[in-house]
Design a protein around this motif. Sequence first.
Motif, PDB file in Angstrom:
ATOM      1  N   GLU A  11      49.059  12.851   7.847  1.00  0.00           N
ATOM      2  CA  GLU A  11      50.059  13.699   8.772  1.00  0.00           C
ATOM      3  C   GLU A  11      51.282  14.079   7.815  1.00  0.00           C
TER       4      GLU A  11
ATOM      5  N   LYS B  79      50.292  17.410   6.357  1.00  0.00           N
ATOM      6  CA  LYS B  79      50.670  18.529   7.384  1.00  0.00           C
ATOM      7  C   LYS B  79      52.027  19.255   7.379  1.00  0.00           C
TER       8      LYS B  79
ATOM      9  N   THR C 166      52.720  21.185   4.704  1.00  0.00           N
ATOM     10  CA  THR C 166      52.332  22.444   4.894  1.00  0.00           C
ATOM     11  C   THR C 166      53.408  23.191   5.594  1.00  0.00           C
ATOM     12  N   ARG C 167      53.717  22.578   6.692  1.00  0.00           N
ATOM     13  CA  ARG C 167      54.766  23.375   7.640  1.00  0.00           C
ATOM     14  C   ARG C 167      56.060  23.759   6.939  1.00  0.00           C
TER      15      ARG C 167
END
Length: 405
Positions: free
Chosen positions: A355, A358, A361-362
């Motif tokens: 998580e 992720k 990455t955002r």
Amino acid sequence: MVDDRDDSGLPNERSRSFGRGSPGARGSRNMIQPDAVAKPPSRSTSVRNPFIVAGNAIFVILMLLAIGGYFGLRQFTTPGPLTAAKTVYVPKGSGRDEIADTLEREGVITGATTFTTGIFLLGRGKDLRAGEYAFQPNVSMYDVMKTMLEGKVIQHALTIPEGLTSQAIIDKLNQDDLLTGDAPPVPPEGSLLPDTYNYERGTTRSAMVRRMQDEQKQTVEEIWKQRAPNLPLKSPAEMVTLASIVEKETGQADERPHVASVFVNRLQKNMRLQSDPTVIYGMVGGKGRLDPTQKIDTSWKSPFNTYTNAGLPPSPIANPGRAAMEAAASPLATKDLYFVADGSGGHAFAATLDEHNKNVTRWRQLQQQGGDATPAPVADPPATPAPAVAPAPAAIPAPVGPAAA
């Protein structure tokens, strides 16, 4: 022959009166003597009494003093010459005469002698407090005295932001022209409490440092007593160290307990904290900001590098505020182990490495789009580098988050 009888045959009295040794001659001498003058009446012994004489003198003196006091009181209580509000500074150690001279020179009172006489007669000559005072227009000498007796000095405010290093706080004190004296040697990191302090002009820098240290000691003791159970912290000093990391990682008040929970969870799992602010502190030594052109070197050899060293650093990396210490002592109950900037000034938290990746990455996508990808600003921030992306070796988990010094 001349007969001394007159025509009547009686002896001539006129001739007999001039006879030698005659009674007439003695009477004649008595007639030409002046009448005796009566002696003046003697003064009363009570008038010559020294106590009465002294009493009369004292009465006269008291009458003169009363008259002078009346006019002096009128001058002492009538409106003064000041035409506009004015600030006057009376240095510490000034005596009664020096205070009066200063007030007269600044145009607050009309006469220094009248002022000193008035406060002397009122028995308050030694009670005036030095300091900086704000006087209103037409203030009377009596009101000036009252203000200085009550010590209503002007209070100045000095704000010490959370997260400053001890060196930065000393620098701030040295820049304040209203403080006096030399600053003491730089205190240990984390020993000063950031806050807003009211102080009088002329306060010494050493006194300000002692005050911050006393406030910090009292605050730490209070918070430590109320800490949550089962914390992986052995002492109040460790709590302050953790709080300093929390302080430098986020500038948002509502995030502090959440950020603290991440580090507490890592300590409980024996995971390295991997906090960029600790690396920065080791690189600059707490004496300044990281050069914008200089990147964070997570391999930098320093006991403060929490990428290469397990547990907490050897000392705080800044001076945390009360809120950060409360967050470290009572963190939010979470399972989160990671956080990264979310583009809104806050952070995205994650309990798993997947998580977290992720979220990273955002965050990078927001960077490419020109969004706000930096943490909320805090005091004295260094350069903010991009965090490394997980996965990382098992011994060194992915970074907790970006630097937010």
